[in-house]
Design a protein around this motif. Sequence first.
Motif, PDB file in Angstrom:
ATOM      1  N   GLU A  84      -5.164   7.544   0.438  1.00  0.00           N
ATOM      2  CA  GLU A  84      -5.584   6.851   1.673  1.00  0.00           C
ATOM      3  C   GLU A  84      -4.511   6.815   2.751  1.00  0.00           C
ATOM      4  O   GLU A  84      -4.816   6.994   3.930  1.00  0.00           O
ATOM      5  CB  GLU A  84      -6.004   5.411   1.348  1.00  0.00           C
ATOM      6  N   GLU A  85      -3.249   6.585   2.360  1.00  0.00           N
ATOM      7  CA  GLU A  85      -2.241   6.327   3.392  1.00  0.00           C
ATOM      8  C   GLU A  85      -1.456   7.577   3.789  1.00  0.00           C
ATOM      9  O   GLU A  85      -1.349   8.527   3.012  1.00  0.00           O
ATOM     10  CB  GLU A  85      -1.282   5.220   2.929  1.00  0.00           C
ATOM     11  N   ILE A 119      -3.788   0.645  -2.704  1.00  0.00           N
ATOM     12  CA  ILE A 119      -4.329  -0.712  -2.856  1.00  0.00           C
ATOM     13  C   ILE A 119      -5.758  -0.657  -2.331  1.00  0.00           C
ATOM     14  O   ILE A 119      -5.983  -0.453  -1.130  1.00  0.00           O
ATOM     15  CB  ILE A 119      -3.538  -1.791  -2.086  1.00  0.00           C
ATOM     16  N   ASP A 120      -6.692  -0.781  -3.244  1.00  0.00           N
ATOM     17  CA  ASP A 120      -8.090  -0.870  -2.823  1.00  0.00           C
ATOM     18  C   ASP A 120      -8.404  -2.360  -2.683  1.00  0.00           C
ATOM     19  O   ASP A 120      -8.158  -3.132  -3.591  1.00  0.00           O
ATOM     20  CB  ASP A 120      -8.998  -0.226  -3.862  1.00  0.00           C
ATOM     21  N   ASP A 152      -6.326   5.429  -4.220  1.00  0.00           N
ATOM     22  CA  ASP A 152      -6.321   4.316  -3.271  1.00  0.00           C
ATOM     23  C   ASP A 152      -5.187   3.408  -3.723  1.00  0.00           C
ATOM     24  O   ASP A 152      -5.324   2.704  -4.723  1.00  0.00           O
ATOM     25  CB  ASP A 152      -7.673   3.584  -3.279  1.00  0.00           C
ATOM     26  N   ASP A 155       0.853  -1.202   0.000  1.00  0.00           N
ATOM     27  CA  ASP A 155       0.000   0.000   0.000  1.00  0.00           C
ATOM     28  C   ASP A 155       0.892   1.256   0.000  1.00  0.00           C
ATOM     29  O   ASP A 155       0.705   2.183  -0.780  1.00  0.00           O
ATOM     30  CB  ASP A 155      -0.889   0.053   1.256  1.00  0.00           C
ATOM     31  N   THR A 185      -7.344  -4.097   0.369  1.00  0.00           N
ATOM     32  CA  THR A 185      -6.124  -4.639   1.020  1.00  0.00           C
ATOM     33  C   THR A 185      -6.394  -6.024   1.599  1.00  0.00           C
ATOM     34  O   THR A 185      -5.538  -6.906   1.559  1.00  0.00           O
ATOM     35  CB  THR A 185      -5.648  -3.672   2.119  1.00  0.00           C
TER      36      THR A 185
END
Length: 358
Positions: A78-79, A142-143, A140, A53, A145
Amino acid sequence: MSRPAGNPPYAAELGAAKKAVALAARLCQTVQREIVQSDIQSKADKTPVTVADYGSQVLVSLVLNKEITSGSFSMVAEEDSEDLRKDGAEEILERITDLVNKTLAEDGSYNISLSKEAILSAIDTGKSEGGPSGRHWVLDPIDGTKGFVRGGQYAIALALLDEGRVVLGVLGCPNLPFTSTSNLSGSSSGDQTGALFSAAIGCGAEVQSLDGSPPQKISVCTIDNPANASFFESYEGAHTMRDFTGSVAEKLGVQAPPVRIDSQAKYGALARGDGAIYWRFPHEGYRETIWDHAAGSIVVTEAGGVVKDASGNDLDFSKGRFLDRDTGIIATNKQLMPSVLKSVQEAIKEKKLASSPL
Ligand SMILES: Nc1ncnc2c1ncn2[C@@H]1O[C@H](COP(=O)(O)O)[C@@H](O)[C@H]1OP(=O)(O)O
Ligand SMILES: [Mg+2]
Ligand SMILES: [Mg+2]
Ligand SMILES: [Mg+2]
């Protein structure tokens, strides 16, 4: 921003996005092939995050900044690097740095090697709040995860928001069969796996292999009778209320069992006609993020489909990091949307009646 005559809108941005997603997919495939427990962390919200990710977010940020040099860079992703800056995170940061630099070296497009500090800063380029004005990338890394960790489906999902509107989207789906999801059961049909979906506003939607085969136009299926429709929903039971979606399917007269796969790969599969409906009704209180739907929604709408919330409104990506929408999300073709909405709204009314005190 003027563009050379004859170029479709956002051509440069679409090319950069595809390059970014394809490079991030290479890192993710390497990790998924040999994932070990220490590659997986749990975040404060109890959802998983892996070295992939983070590595994917670094590579997407780096490629976009290398390929698009005009204008300011803003990304809603996201991260963030908070957990990687804590004591005890040295090893995972080392692993991410090695993975990113190895992927960059193998690719050879950029003669660059990132320090750990540069890795942390690249992750934190995703802190934008987005909003109704200006341009913002939406990522995203990794959508799905959970699907990634389980060896199942996942997607690298990248979109561009311009003045509050999603204007392009790219979905990298390394584990999706290139032709059709009919053999998702993993039966070895010798099917090539890996699909890169892309769409730009007003230009339709396409799919190509992750190693860059010529793109082919895609469109949603033309099924108009719910009895012949199949539907996609989350693999994770916790991500959607299956008793509710089961009651909607019954109302609609859908015969086929649900096809349950992780991530926005479902939007890609729907856009190429592998199924007729994708819906999602997370449990009360779950707030949908814009990165979980921006890329997937434009791939479906540019493939001739429609994406609405349960009230029949378009999804509104202009309100920051979260989607401003009513309960649930539905994606299907124009023929089926009216009857799906009607069944959903009836089921919501019955659910409210059933749960409200007599
Ligand atoms: N409790 C939850 N309910 C719904 N979606 C969730 C929940 N936790 C995480 N998600 C995110 O929503 C998506 C669930 O979709 P699906 O079940 O179709 O894969 C995933 O992208 C996941 O994001 P991520 O995997 O990027 O962390
Ligand atoms: Mg997550
Ligand atoms: Mg997600
Ligand atoms: Mg994610």
